[in-house]
Design a protein around this motif. Structure first.
Motif, PDB file in Angstrom:
ATOM      1  N   ASP A  28      -0.924   6.487 -10.415  1.00  0.00           N
ATOM      2  CA  ASP A  28       0.043   6.389 -11.511  1.00  0.00           C
ATOM      3  C   ASP A  28       0.864   5.114 -11.426  1.00  0.00           C
ATOM      4  N   PHE A  29       1.015   4.532 -10.228  1.00  0.00           N
ATOM      5  CA  PHE A  29       1.643   3.211 -10.181  1.00  0.00           C
ATOM      6  C   PHE A  29       0.689   2.104  -9.751  1.00  0.00           C
ATOM      7  N   GLY A  30      -0.467   2.472  -9.191  1.00  0.00           N
ATOM      8  CA  GLY A  30      -1.481   1.466  -8.877  1.00  0.00           C
ATOM      9  C   GLY A  30      -2.124   0.884 -10.123  1.00  0.00           C
ATOM     10  N   VAL A  31      -2.387   1.720 -11.106  1.00  0.00           N
ATOM     11  CA  VAL A  31      -3.024   1.239 -12.339  1.00  0.00           C
ATOM     12  C   VAL A  31      -2.115   0.305 -13.134  1.00  0.00           C
ATOM     13  N   PRO A  32      -0.833   0.658 -13.372  1.00  0.00           N
ATOM     14  CA  PRO A  32       0.015  -0.319 -14.075  1.00  0.00           C
ATOM     15  C   PRO A  32       0.227  -1.608 -13.291  1.00  0.00           C
ATOM     16  N   MET A  33       0.239  -1.545 -11.952  1.00  0.00           N
ATOM     17  CA  MET A  33       0.301  -2.782 -11.177  1.00  0.00           C
ATOM     18  C   MET A  33      -0.906  -3.650 -11.489  1.00  0.00           C
ATOM     19  N   ARG A  34      -2.090  -3.028 -11.451  1.00  0.00           N
ATOM     20  CA  ARG A  34      -3.334  -3.766 -11.761  1.00  0.00           C
ATOM     21  C   ARG A  34      -3.301  -4.316 -13.175  1.00  0.00           C
ATOM     22  N   ASN A  35      -2.817  -3.517 -14.124  1.00  0.00           N
ATOM     23  CA  ASN A  35      -2.773  -3.966 -15.517  1.00  0.00           C
ATOM     24  C   ASN A  35      -1.834  -5.164 -15.695  1.00  0.00           C
ATOM     25  N   GLY A  36      -0.679  -5.114 -15.030  1.00  0.00           N
ATOM     26  CA  GLY A  36       0.240  -6.241 -15.112  1.00  0.00           C
ATOM     27  C   GLY A  36      -0.387  -7.511 -14.568  1.00  0.00           C
ATOM     28  N   ILE A  37      -1.097  -7.389 -13.447  1.00  0.00           N
ATOM     29  CA  ILE A  37      -1.806  -8.528 -12.862  1.00  0.00           C
ATOM     30  C   ILE A  37      -2.871  -9.039 -13.819  1.00  0.00           C
ATOM     31  N   GLU A  38      -3.648  -8.119 -14.380  1.00  0.00           N
ATOM     32  CA  GLU A  38      -4.725  -8.488 -15.300  1.00  0.00           C
ATOM     33  C   GLU A  38      -4.185  -9.207 -16.538  1.00  0.00           C
ATOM     34  N   LEU A  39      -3.062  -8.745 -17.041  1.00  0.00           N
ATOM     35  CA  LEU A  39      -2.460  -9.367 -18.218  1.00  0.00           C
ATOM     36  C   LEU A  39      -2.078 -10.816 -17.925  1.00  0.00           C
ATOM     37  N   ALA A  40      -1.439 -11.059 -16.786  1.00  0.00           N
ATOM     38  CA  ALA A  40      -1.041 -12.413 -16.416  1.00  0.00           C
ATOM     39  C   ALA A  40      -2.260 -13.306 -16.207  1.00  0.00           C
ATOM     40  N   VAL A  41      -3.274 -12.792 -15.534  1.00  0.00           N
ATOM     41  CA  VAL A  41      -4.489 -13.574 -15.282  1.00  0.00           C
ATOM     42  C   VAL A  41      -5.168 -13.943 -16.596  1.00  0.00           C
ATOM     43  N   GLN A  42      -5.219 -13.008 -17.524  1.00  0.00           N
ATOM     44  CA  GLN A  42      -5.832 -13.292 -18.822  1.00  0.00           C
ATOM     45  C   GLN A  42      -5.103 -14.429 -19.542  1.00  0.00           C
TER      46      GLN A  42
ATOM     47  N   LEU B 240      -0.314 -12.949   1.394  1.00  0.00           N
ATOM     48  CA  LEU B 240      -0.310 -11.652   0.709  1.00  0.00           C
ATOM     49  C   LEU B 240       1.010 -11.513  -0.027  1.00  0.00           C
ATOM     50  N   ILE B 241       0.943 -11.232  -1.323  1.00  0.00           N
ATOM     51  CA  ILE B 241       2.144 -10.932  -2.100  1.00  0.00           C
ATOM     52  C   ILE B 241       2.115  -9.455  -2.446  1.00  0.00           C
ATOM     53  N   ILE B 242       3.123  -8.717  -1.993  1.00  0.00           N
ATOM     54  CA  ILE B 242       3.191  -7.270  -2.217  1.00  0.00           C
ATOM     55  C   ILE B 242       4.064  -7.004  -3.441  1.00  0.00           C
ATOM     56  N   PRO B 243       3.489  -6.471  -4.544  1.00  0.00           N
ATOM     57  CA  PRO B 243       4.282  -6.253  -5.743  1.00  0.00           C
ATOM     58  C   PRO B 243       4.843  -4.844  -5.887  1.00  0.00           C
ATOM     59  N   CYS B 244       4.458  -3.932  -5.000  1.00  0.00           N
ATOM     60  CA  CYS B 244       4.879  -2.530  -5.178  1.00  0.00           C
ATOM     61  C   CYS B 244       5.457  -1.893  -3.923  1.00  0.00           C
ATOM     62  N   ALA B 245       4.754  -1.930  -2.811  1.00  0.00           N
ATOM     63  CA  ALA B 245       5.206  -1.226  -1.609  1.00  0.00           C
ATOM     64  C   ALA B 245       6.580  -1.741  -1.186  1.00  0.00           C
ATOM     65  N   THR B 246       7.488  -0.815  -0.878  1.00  0.00           N
ATOM     66  CA  THR B 246       8.886  -1.183  -0.631  1.00  0.00           C
ATOM     67  C   THR B 246       9.364  -0.942   0.798  1.00  0.00           C
ATOM     68  N   GLY B 247       8.531  -0.410   1.662  1.00  0.00           N
ATOM     69  CA  GLY B 247       8.954  -0.124   3.030  1.00  0.00           C
ATOM     70  C   GLY B 247       9.518  -1.368   3.706  1.00  0.00           C
TER      71      GLY B 247
ATOM     72  N   GLY C 206       3.882  -6.751 -10.761  1.00  0.00           N
ATOM     73  CA  GLY C 206       2.529  -7.286 -10.615  1.00  0.00           C
ATOM     74  C   GLY C 206       2.331  -8.526 -11.468  1.00  0.00           C
ATOM     75  N   TYR C 207       2.811  -8.477 -12.699  1.00  0.00           N
ATOM     76  CA  TYR C 207       2.715  -9.601 -13.634  1.00  0.00           C
ATOM     77  C   TYR C 207       3.445 -10.826 -13.090  1.00  0.00           C
ATOM     78  N   ASP C 208       4.687 -10.649 -12.667  1.00  0.00           N
ATOM     79  CA  ASP C 208       5.461 -11.774 -12.137  1.00  0.00           C
ATOM     80  C   ASP C 208       4.828 -12.352 -10.876  1.00  0.00           C
TER      81      ASP C 208
ATOM     82  N   GLY D 167      10.743 -15.019 -15.440  1.00  0.00           N
ATOM     83  CA  GLY D 167       9.894 -13.849 -15.316  1.00  0.00           C
ATOM     84  C   GLY D 167      10.394 -12.663 -16.106  1.00  0.00           C
ATOM     85  N   VAL D 168       9.638 -11.586 -16.006  1.00  0.00           N
ATOM     86  CA  VAL D 168       9.989 -10.336 -16.683  1.00  0.00           C
ATOM     87  C   VAL D 168      11.066  -9.601 -15.889  1.00  0.00           C
ATOM     88  N   VAL D 169      10.919  -9.566 -14.573  1.00  0.00           N
ATOM     89  CA  VAL D 169      11.899  -8.884 -13.729  1.00  0.00           C
ATOM     90  C   VAL D 169      13.120  -9.758 -13.490  1.00  0.00           C
TER      91      VAL D 169
END
Length: 442
Positions: free
Chosen positions: A86-100, A165-172, A355-357, A392-394
């Motif tokens: 549920d959060f992996g897919v929107p991360m991927r989508n944000g990345i895909e949008l920027a790459v496109q 490595l750029i981590i866009p989601c994991a917060t630990g 992910g997009y940023d 950026g967006v964020v």
């Protein structure tokens, strides 16, 4: 404003065609006016550099150390199926949008960004295998990981192979602290828990909720989050009245909730990423125990909102991005995302935006490499240097990273989100107003 110089292989001089100021580009990049200007700026920059590269290719028999190839391989790792999708897919989508967007205007100096996706299924061993595969496949950089435990298992692969490595989601919190900062190849755009926890603790104290029960799972995420919350409470001379630990997949927490109620807790601070958050909310409702639930950003996930239904309403969590068109650049991002992926609502907007940023921060860094020598150490150095300002967006980024600081997100970028009628909105009207202006790193 100058386009990045490329050194001539034979004379070691900088070609003048790449050093002339571009007035139109300077005007656009200097403007804070809008997200649209930011997109126009990078598109124009990419087009200028692409044309320059194509028009000044070496003659037959001539060589250059920075001769472009057809593609530039970038890895993406995340949970695209399974419990964290549920959060992996929107991360991927944000990345895909920027790459496109980037590839549509020529990619990097005529090289299309070739994204290689690896599904870690939120499983540490699978994530590590994916990291090793990307290293073997010569990815120049990797964007990824949603789960702290999965990321932690793979960090040494990137550090050893010198792959940024750029981590866009994991917060630990431990992820960007494992290696000495000047040597570390681990970067992050998501807000680490050591800034989220004090932010939430400050808010609950302001609301006079000082008798805190903590419910944390036994994963690396829960372990690190619990430590951050206890540290934030200790800074305010408070200790939790009760701490519950549980494994992922637990089916009943009613006993723990009853114990927390008996201890006099007036707020529940939960630290888990899965359906257990919703189990806590429903358990409170079943007991008729009307105390608030607060936590980190996983309380904005569908697992909690959809799983908890009305019992999730009113929950509070830290956020960097709330999916409301509060300014032009965010409105443009939301509209483009909805159109491309044919959705009315992003499941986890923070994951998509971060992910997009992350992609744009990487491409800005690549354009900062003077000689076109795309190696891990060169990318690391470029990421740690001051970039052209990225709107950026964020957030607005000028120097998101440095040799001593590998976390791009700072506390001033956070706002309190609240679950309301199945969606996330601003907990405070003043945050909605403040959100009109995108924050800069402090």
């Amino acid at each position: 404003m100058f386009i990045m110089p490329v050194t001539n292989a034979q004379t070691h001089s900088t070609p003048t065609y790449l050093c002339k100021p571009i007035p139109a580009l300077k005007k656009i990049l200097a403007s804070n006016a809008s997200y649209t200007n930011s997109i126009r700026a990078i598109r124009l920059m990419l087009k200028i550099l692409l044309v320059a590269a194509l028009n000044h290719m070496p003659a037959q028999g001539e060589t250059t150390p920075s001769a472009p190839k057809n593609t530039l391989k970038i890895g993406v790792i995340g949970p695209f199926t399974g419990p964290s999708a549920d959060f992996g897919v929107p991360m991927r989508n944000g990345i895909e949008l920027a790459v496109q967007e980037i590839n549509a205007v020529g990619g990097y100096l005529g090289r299309q960004l070739d994204i290689v996706y690896k599904n870690d299924q939120a499983t540490p061993d699978i994530g590590r295998k994916a990291a090793q595969e990307l290293a073997a496949e010569k990815a120049v950089a990797v964007i990824g990981f949603c789960n702290t435990g999965v990321a932690a298992k793979s960090l040494d692969v990137f550090q050893t192979e010198k792959i940024p490595l750029i981590i866009p989601c994991a917060t630990g919190t431990p992820l960007t602290a494992k290696y000495p900062a000047p040597e570390s190849y681990i970067f992050r755009t998501s807000p680490r828990d050591s800034i989220q926890a004090p932010f939430v603790v400050d808010d609950i104290i302001k609301r006079n909720w000082t008798r805190v029960a903590i419910f944390a799972d036994t994963t690396a995420y829960g372990e690190a989050g619990l430590a951050d919350v206890e540290k934030a409470l200790a800074a305010k001379k408070l200790t939790p009245v009760y701490v519950a630990r549980f494994p992922l997949g637990v089916k009943d927490l009613s006993k723990e909730l009853k114990t927390a109620r008996a201890a006099g807790a007036n707020v529940v601070y939960s630290y888990t990423v899965g359906p257990e958050n919703a189990m806590i909310a429903r358990g409170r409702q079943a007991l008729g125990w009307k105390v608030p639930q607060v936590g980190g950003w996983p309380l904005s996930f569908p697992f909690f909102i959809d799983g908890g239904k009305e019992s999730a309403d009113g929950a509070l969590m830290s956020q960097t991005f709330i999916a409301e068109p509060s300014n032009e650049r965010r409105a443009a991002f939301l509209a483009t995302y909805a159109r491309k992926f044919k959705v009315k609502k992003i499941t986890v907007p923070m994951a998509a935006a971060q992910g997009y940023d992350s992609v744009y921060l990487l491409i800005y860094a690549l354009f900062g490499i003077q000689n076109g020598n795309i190696t891990g150490p060169a990318i690391k150095d470029a990421l740690e240097s001051k970039l052209r300002t990225y709107y950026g967006v964020v957030a607005t980024y000028e120097q998101p990273f440095s040799k001593e600081d590998k976390d791009a997100a700072t506390r001033n970028m956070l706002v309190m989100g609240m679950v309301q009628n199945g969606s996330i909105t601003f907990a405070y009207p003043e945050d909605a107003k403040r959100n009109l202006f995108v924050q800069r790193k402090q």
